[in-house]
Design a protein around this motif. Sequence first.
Motif, short mmCIF file in Angstrom:
data_model
loop_
_atom_site.label_atom_id
_atom_site.label_comp_id
_atom_site.label_asym_id
_atom_site.label_seq_id
_atom_site.Cartn_x
_atom_site.Cartn_y
_atom_site.Cartn_z
N GLU A 152 0.84 -1.21 0.00
CA GLU A 152 0.00 0.00 0.00
C GLU A 152 0.87 1.25 0.00
OE1 GLU A 152 -3.82 1.44 2.57
OE2 GLU A 152 -1.99 1.00 3.69
N GLU A 153 1.95 1.25 0.80
CA GLU A 153 2.86 2.39 0.84
C GLU A 153 3.52 2.60 -0.52
OE1 GLU A 153 6.73 4.03 3.36
OE2 GLU A 153 6.00 2.00 3.67
N GLU A 154 3.92 1.52 -1.18
CA GLU A 154 4.53 1.66 -2.50
C GLU A 154 3.55 2.24 -3.51
OE1 GLU A 154 6.24 -2.04 -3.68
OE2 GLU A 154 7.37 -2.30 -1.80
N LEU A 155 2.29 1.80 -3.46
CA LEU A 155 1.29 2.36 -4.36
C LEU A 155 1.00 3.82 -4.05
CD1 LEU A 155 -1.19 -0.67 -4.55
CD2 LEU A 155 0.41 0.11 -6.32
N ASP A 156 1.05 4.19 -2.76
CA ASP A 156 0.85 5.59 -2.38
C ASP A 156 1.93 6.48 -2.98
OD1 ASP A 156 -1.42 5.02 -0.96
OD2 ASP A 156 -0.44 4.98 1.00
N TRP A 157 3.18 6.00 -2.95
CA TRP A 157 4.27 6.78 -3.54
C TRP A 157 4.06 6.93 -5.05
CZ3 TRP A 157 7.46 9.87 -1.12
CH2 TRP A 157 7.76 9.63 0.21
N LEU A 158 3.59 5.88 -5.69
CA LEU A 158 3.31 5.98 -7.11
C LEU A 158 2.20 7.00 -7.38
CD1 LEU A 158 3.39 2.28 -8.39
CD2 LEU A 158 4.83 4.17 -9.19
N GLU A 159 1.20 6.99 -6.52
CA GLU A 159 0.09 7.93 -6.69
C GLU A 159 0.55 9.36 -6.53
OE1 GLU A 159 -3.94 9.06 -4.23
OE2 GLU A 159 -3.40 6.94 -4.41
N MET A 160 1.37 9.62 -5.52
CA MET A 160 1.86 10.97 -5.29
C MET A 160 2.78 11.40 -6.42
SD MET A 160 2.55 10.84 -1.18
CE MET A 160 2.87 12.60 -1.07
N ALA A 161 3.59 10.50 -6.93
CA ALA A 161 4.50 10.85 -8.03
C ALA A 161 3.74 11.18 -9.30
CB ALA A 161 5.47 9.70 -8.29
N SER A 162 2.57 10.56 -9.48
CA SER A 162 1.81 10.77 -10.71
C SER A 162 1.10 12.11 -10.74
CB SER A 162 0.77 9.66 -10.88
OG SER A 162 -0.31 9.86 -9.98
N GLY A 163 0.88 12.70 -9.55
CA GLY A 163 0.11 13.93 -9.49
C GLY A 163 -1.38 13.70 -9.63
N ALA A 164 -1.81 12.46 -9.55
CA ALA A 164 -3.22 12.12 -9.72
C ALA A 164 -3.89 11.75 -8.42
CB ALA A 164 -3.36 10.96 -10.70
N ASN A 165 -3.26 12.11 -7.31
CA ASN A 165 -3.76 11.64 -6.02
C ASN A 165 -5.12 12.19 -5.67
OD1 ASN A 165 -1.78 13.91 -5.91
ND2 ASN A 165 -2.67 14.17 -3.89
N ASP A 166 -5.51 13.33 -6.24
CA ASP A 166 -6.80 13.89 -5.88
C ASP A 166 -7.95 13.10 -6.49
OD1 ASP A 166 -5.64 15.88 -4.44
OD2 ASP A 166 -5.61 17.34 -6.08
N SER A 167 -7.65 12.33 -7.48
CA SER A 167 -8.74 11.67 -8.19
C SER A 167 -8.76 10.18 -8.03
CB SER A 167 -8.64 12.02 -9.69
OG SER A 167 -8.66 13.40 -9.88
N VAL A 168 -7.75 9.63 -7.39
CA VAL A 168 -7.72 8.18 -7.23
C VAL A 168 -8.63 7.79 -6.10
CG1 VAL A 168 -6.26 6.21 -6.76
CG2 VAL A 168 -5.39 8.08 -8.14
N SER A 169 -9.51 6.82 -6.33
CA SER A 169 -10.43 6.42 -5.28
C SER A 169 -9.84 5.31 -4.45
CB SER A 169 -11.74 5.96 -5.91
OG SER A 169 -11.51 4.93 -6.84
#
Length: 518
Positions: free
Chosen positions: A501-518
């Motif tokens: 989960e932590e690794e996926l969170d870092w990917l989400e933050m790096a993508s700049g798409a964190n506001d839209s990921v459910s």
Amino acid sequence: MRELEGIVALVLAAVALAAVARRVGAPYPVFLALGGAFLAFLPGAPSFTVPPELALALFLAPVLLDAAYDASPRDLRDNWAPLIGLVVFAVGLTTIAVAMVVRALVPAMPWAPAIALGAIVAPPDAAAATAVLRPLRPPQRILTILEGESLLNDASALLIYRLAVGAVVADGFALASVAPIFLLAVAGSVVVGPALAWLFLLVIDRVHHVPTAIILQFASTFGVWMLADGIGLSGVLTMVAYAITVARTSPERTPARIRIPSYAVWETAVFVLNILAFIFIGLQIRPILDGLEPAMRGRYFAVAGAVLVTVIVVRLVWHMSFNAIVRWRDRRLGFNPPRPMLRPTVGSGLIIAWAGMRGIVTLAAALALPAAFPFRELIVFTGFAVVLGTLAIQGLTLKPMIRALNLQDDDPVGQELAAARARALGAGLASFEHDRSPVAEAVRQEFIAHLSAASTAAEEGHGQHDAHTAIHRGALHAARQAVLAMRASDEIGDDAFHRIEEELDWLEMASGANDSVS
């Protein structure tokens, strides 16, 4: 336990008010001020007090560090003239004008408490103004001036406040004896702040445990304030010098795994401190009003109203006069800024002059007055009334004003961001340009996708950037669902789940798409 239940209930209510404020597009301090005022008249409300000697350190030290950390010395230098006008002259004139008005209405009040009240209500708080302005994307020069003023005028106002309170405690003072001590405190603060910053960085460089690093950040913040206050320096100036030094040197020394959670914790802490300041000052108002005769109560409201009008009018008169002089100078000599920025106009002057809402500095300084301070109840009541009045009058009208004026610049921050992205992309790709392995190619594509997004969007109508974001979002969502399904079916335990989960969170933050990921 009753006290804890009361604090939790009040904080949750304040969080709900802030959420309502965001939904209607109003600055959340407006709703906090209204909530604090409601507490003053709520039967059975809990009673909490903050020891005066703790108020400034508790409420101001973290808030000042947070604001100073984000300040840009370059942009402050570029706008030094309006900043000096607001930080020195507007604060000084407001302090004197308020003291004269209060003395006229309450002749029994000595000059020192009247000046202390003037210094308490003099410094505006940029938090409310920028909460309104940032979503509207105003010219960067306006934001820079307001944020820089909020940071620096705390120092000038609280230095006056400290002298006035000291005069009351010492039963008067002679300027000839105070001036050397005052200058020494200013000079010492500017020297001690950076020295403490370098010492803190030497310690924090050796810390790799995230919770420990964040705790040390808060401990050092309060420690710097207490040390400065203990040796007779200015806590505000020392904290500002400390924070700016840390901000200029820590980015290359602090890893992202510490910096990202630190930012989240600091943002939460500053928000909670704003909540508590409004709650505690609101709870001070009720016993003040309850202990007053009806005639005296009317006098308190009259003084508070007069001071409120004074702080608004003085700021308007001063800054619009300064703005007129600057525009006359630019017509005569030309406007030649060191880098692209909005030319001073009547509209920009009006926005800056009207964005003078008071906030946590005023509340903390009022709470910090000694219990036996002359006219303390009147000063606390007036301080809260000025905060409430400026937030309600100016805070709720600032958005329609800036929309009506429709001020625009060429987005200098966006241009600098595009240049920084291009430079970063070039440097990153150059570091492994001769490596043609599959791993290097994957890294190359990821760098191009993230760091060329801005320029590509500008050239191709956001198409490639939007496509990258959509694919990245879909892949992350699918990956999360797969991992959640594995945990639900007991294929993996929670230890493995939280690590992926932590690794996926870092990917989400790096993508700049964190506001839209459910």
